[in-house]
Structures are given as C-alpha cells and as structure tokens.
Design a protein around this motif. Structure first.
Motif, PDB file in Angstrom:
ATOM      1  N   GLY A   1      -3.209  86.791  -7.785  1.00 18.59           N
ATOM      2  CA  GLY A   1      -2.414  87.273  -8.390  1.00 18.59           C
ATOM      3  C   GLY A   1      -3.028  89.156  -8.151  1.00 18.59           C
ATOM      4  N   MET A   2      -4.541  89.793  -7.055  1.00 19.90           N
ATOM      5  CA  MET A   2      -4.800  90.801  -6.836  1.00 19.90           C
ATOM      6  C   MET A   2      -3.508  91.154  -5.729  1.00 19.90           C
ATOM      7  SD  MET A   2      -8.733  89.465  -5.504  1.00 19.90           S
ATOM      8  CE  MET A   2     -10.153  89.291  -6.722  1.00 19.90           C
ATOM      9  N   LEU A   3      -2.860  90.497  -5.131  1.00 19.88           N
ATOM     10  CA  LEU A   3      -2.182  90.649  -4.365  1.00 19.88           C
ATOM     11  C   LEU A   3      -1.097  91.408  -4.320  1.00 19.88           C
ATOM     12  CD1 LEU A   3      -2.066  88.670  -1.013  1.00 19.88           C
ATOM     13  CD2 LEU A   3      -2.951  91.295  -0.915  1.00 19.88           C
ATOM     14  N   ARG A   4      -0.415  90.737  -5.991  1.00 23.01           N
ATOM     15  CA  ARG A   4       0.766  90.993  -6.738  1.00 23.01           C
ATOM     16  C   ARG A   4       0.545  92.620  -7.874  1.00 23.01           C
ATOM     17  NH1 ARG A   4       2.366  84.913  -9.606  1.00 23.01           N
ATOM     18  NH2 ARG A   4       4.006  84.429  -7.490  1.00 23.01           N
ATOM     19  N   ILE A   5      -1.030  92.741  -8.391  1.00 18.42           N
ATOM     20  CA  ILE A   5      -1.071  93.507  -9.087  1.00 18.42           C
ATOM     21  C   ILE A   5      -1.390  94.531  -8.255  1.00 18.42           C
ATOM     22  CG2 ILE A   5      -2.498  95.027 -10.809  1.00 18.42           C
ATOM     23  CD1 ILE A   5      -2.509  91.788 -11.884  1.00 18.42           C
ATOM     24  N   ASP A   6      -2.276  94.911  -7.440  1.00 23.26           N
ATOM     25  CA  ASP A   6      -2.819  95.615  -6.627  1.00 23.26           C
ATOM     26  C   ASP A   6      -2.224  96.356  -5.269  1.00 23.26           C
ATOM     27  OD1 ASP A   6      -4.793  96.047  -8.653  1.00 23.26           O
ATOM     28  OD2 ASP A   6      -6.160  94.335  -7.297  1.00 23.26           O
ATOM     29  N   GLY A   7      -1.268  95.735  -4.772  1.00 27.75           N
ATOM     30  CA  GLY A   7      -0.697  95.638  -3.688  1.00 27.75           C
ATOM     31  C   GLY A   7      -1.419  94.539  -2.157  1.00 27.75           C
ATOM     32  N   PRO A   8      -0.735  95.116  -0.939  1.00 24.19           N
ATOM     33  CA  PRO A   8      -1.637  94.888  -0.027  1.00 24.19           C
ATOM     34  C   PRO A   8      -2.431  94.727   0.270  1.00 24.19           C
ATOM     35  CG  PRO A   8       0.821  95.792   0.408  1.00 24.19           C
ATOM     36  CD  PRO A   8       0.088  96.255  -0.755  1.00 24.19           C
TER      37      PRO A   8
ATOM     38  N   ARG B   1      -4.282  82.287   4.739  1.00 25.36           N
ATOM     39  CA  ARG B   1      -3.142  80.880   5.447  1.00 25.36           C
ATOM     40  C   ARG B   1      -2.603  79.855   4.794  1.00 25.36           C
ATOM     41  NH1 ARG B   1      -7.236  81.816   9.229  1.00 25.36           N
ATOM     42  NH2 ARG B   1      -8.078  79.813   8.864  1.00 25.36           N
ATOM     43  N   GLN B   2      -3.149  79.911   3.840  1.00 21.16           N
ATOM     44  CA  GLN B   2      -2.073  78.274   3.175  1.00 21.16           C
ATOM     45  C   GLN B   2      -1.903  79.302   1.901  1.00 21.16           C
ATOM     46  OE1 GLN B   2      -3.009  74.629   2.932  1.00 21.16           O
ATOM     47  NE2 GLN B   2      -4.338  75.733   4.873  1.00 21.16           N
TER      48      GLN B   2
ATOM     49  N   ILE C   1       2.950  84.346   0.444  1.00 21.94           N
ATOM     50  CA  ILE C   1       2.256  85.468   0.765  1.00 21.94           C
ATOM     51  C   ILE C   1       3.059  86.092   2.518  1.00 21.94           C
ATOM     52  CG2 ILE C   1       0.493  86.063  -0.576  1.00 21.94           C
ATOM     53  CD1 ILE C   1      -0.920  85.743   1.697  1.00 21.94           C
ATOM     54  N   GLU C   2       2.948  86.764   3.249  1.00 25.96           N
ATOM     55  CA  GLU C   2       3.629  87.391   3.944  1.00 25.96           C
ATOM     56  C   GLU C   2       2.744  88.774   3.940  1.00 25.96           C
ATOM     57  OE1 GLU C   2       7.372  87.708   3.214  1.00 25.96           O
ATOM     58  OE2 GLU C   2       7.671  90.179   2.198  1.00 25.96           O
TER      59      GLU C   2
ATOM     60  N   TRP D   1      -1.483  91.875   4.418  1.00 28.75           N
ATOM     61  CA  TRP D   1      -1.306  90.793   3.555  1.00 28.75           C
ATOM     62  C   TRP D   1      -0.454  90.926   2.423  1.00 28.75           C
ATOM     63  CZ3 TRP D   1      -0.271  85.961   6.119  1.00 28.75           C
ATOM     64  CH2 TRP D   1      -0.798  86.037   6.665  1.00 28.75           C
ATOM     65  N   ARG D   2       0.785  90.958   1.240  1.00 27.94           N
ATOM     66  CA  ARG D   2       0.887  90.985   0.406  1.00 27.94           C
ATOM     67  C   ARG D   2       1.870  89.841  -0.170  1.00 27.94           C
ATOM     68  NH1 ARG D   2       7.003  94.611   2.995  1.00 27.94           N
ATOM     69  NH2 ARG D   2       7.916  92.796   3.352  1.00 27.94           N
ATOM     70  N   ALA D   3       2.015  90.258  -1.341  1.00 27.40           N
ATOM     71  CA  ALA D   3       3.005  88.848  -2.487  1.00 27.40           C
ATOM     72  C   ALA D   3       4.412  88.760  -2.013  1.00 27.40           C
ATOM     73  CB  ALA D   3       2.619  88.835  -3.817  1.00 27.40           C
TER      74      ALA D   3
END
Length: 214
Positions: free
Chosen positions: A41-48, A70-71, A78-79, A91-93
């Motif tokens: 959720g953090m990566l989606r909302i706030d970015g990488p 990693r999981q 994520i990637e 990392w980013r969503a």
C-alpha cells in the motif's frame, strides 16, 4: 452590441487503463501478511522507496523489510525502480490494484482466500480507526466528503451480485479518470480511500444444500 465573453473550455481527463493484478492462490498466500499488505500500500500510494525507508515508516529493521520486499517481488506485486542512486535498491508497485474475484474455490484454496480477506479486513479496520481519530481535524470540505454508511436491503444473490458489480464499476471509473497513484497530483488532491464491504447480514446466512438437512 457587446459580444458575450467566451467561456473557458473545461478540460476532461481521458480515461486510462488501471493496472491490476489477479493473484493465484500461491501469490495470495504470500500477500496475506499484514506487513506485506502495508508495504504494498505504501509503495502504491507514496511511490518508490528503499527497504531502509520502509523500515523507518513501519518501525522494523531493514533486514525484515528486505525479506518481505523479496517475497512481494517474487510473486510480481512489486519490481525494482530505476533510480540515480547505486547504493540503494529502490522498489515500486507493479500494479495500482489487486483484484481477487469472488471465490468459488473449496478446500485449501478457500482457506487461502479467507486468510487473505482476514488480513485485508484487519488492515482496513486500522485505517478506519485512524481516519476517525483524525476526523475532527479535517477541513470542513473533507468531512463532507467522508462517509460511514450502513444500508441493509432485502435481495436475492443475483440482485446482490449485480449491485456490487455496479458499485465497483462506478469506483473504477473514477479511478480511470484520476492521476495514477504515487504520481504528482493537482493542488488539493489527496489519496481518497473507498472500502466496499457487501455481504449477507450476519446470522441470516443461507446454507448450501448439503448443509440444509433433509
């Protein structure tokens, strides 16, 4: 005769495709973890972000955060994100939305579905509690935009399915004309959370024929 002043043309954002992932049961099992759900959720909302940054936000050590990242990456949630810094791994969503279709599974697959929904519900309850604690401090326009409604309607299963599909379509259409999550937005625009819970009223659940007795 004075000519009327031309009215400005309002710009309309063209609908875009919302990227989504439909995880298989194994991926769903990996995602059904409270820390991984929060990180995604953090990566989606706030970015990488880096493992170190996420660890600071979550109150964890960077080793544990790296493991969970990693999981998430292993199952495609994520990637790695390109970044100028070579010292840190960003990392980013991979998607804006996780779609879990209505379950017709049985056995272990149904158990995984239930575990995922339990993890999501726990996260959502925490977010709703925090939102309520912040409610009094919200500007008036955001208080008017917020809602906590409870509506109960007698329906058949078919009618209920149609209604929930229509409500979901309306929400997704709003998402299609909005900027992608994690990107810069217009002034006054913030992430707005909409949670849709729809279910037969507890205690009135219909039973399958095999549980119905004679």
């Amino acid at each position: 005769m004075k000519k009327p002043r031309p009215q400005p043309v309002q710009s309309v954002t063209a609908p875009r495709t919302v990227s989504r992932v439909v995880p298989d049961p194994t991926a769903l099992k990996a995602l059904a973890h409270p820390v991984r759900l929060r990180m995604l959720g953090m990566l989606r909302i706030d970015g990488p972000a880096t493992a170190t940054q996420l660890a600071a936000r979550l109150g964890l050590n960077s080793g544990a955060t790296s493991y969970h990242l990693r999981q998430l990456a292993q199952y495609g949630f994520i990637e790695e994100a390109p970044h100028a810094s070579r010292r840190d791994r960003w990392w980013r969503a991979s998607h804006e939305l996780t779609s879990v279709p209505a379950s017709e599974a049985e056995g272990e697959a149904l158990d995984l579905d239930l575990a995922f929904n339990q993890a999501v519900l726990s996260l959502q309850v925490g977010q709703m509690q925090q939102a309520l604690e912040e409610y009094a401090e919200l500007p008036a326009e955001w208080r008017k935009a917020s809602a906590a409604n409870d509506v109960i309607i007698p329906m058949t299963a078919e009618q209920a399915e149609v209604l929930t599909r229509q409500l979901t379509d309306i929400i997704l259409e709003a998402m299609r004309v909005a900027p992608p999550l994690g990107e810069a937005t217009a002034p006054g625009m913030v992430p707005f959370s909409i949670m849709l819970h729809a279910f037969p009223y507890p205690g009135r659940l219909p039973h399958s024929e095999e549980d119905g007795g004679s």
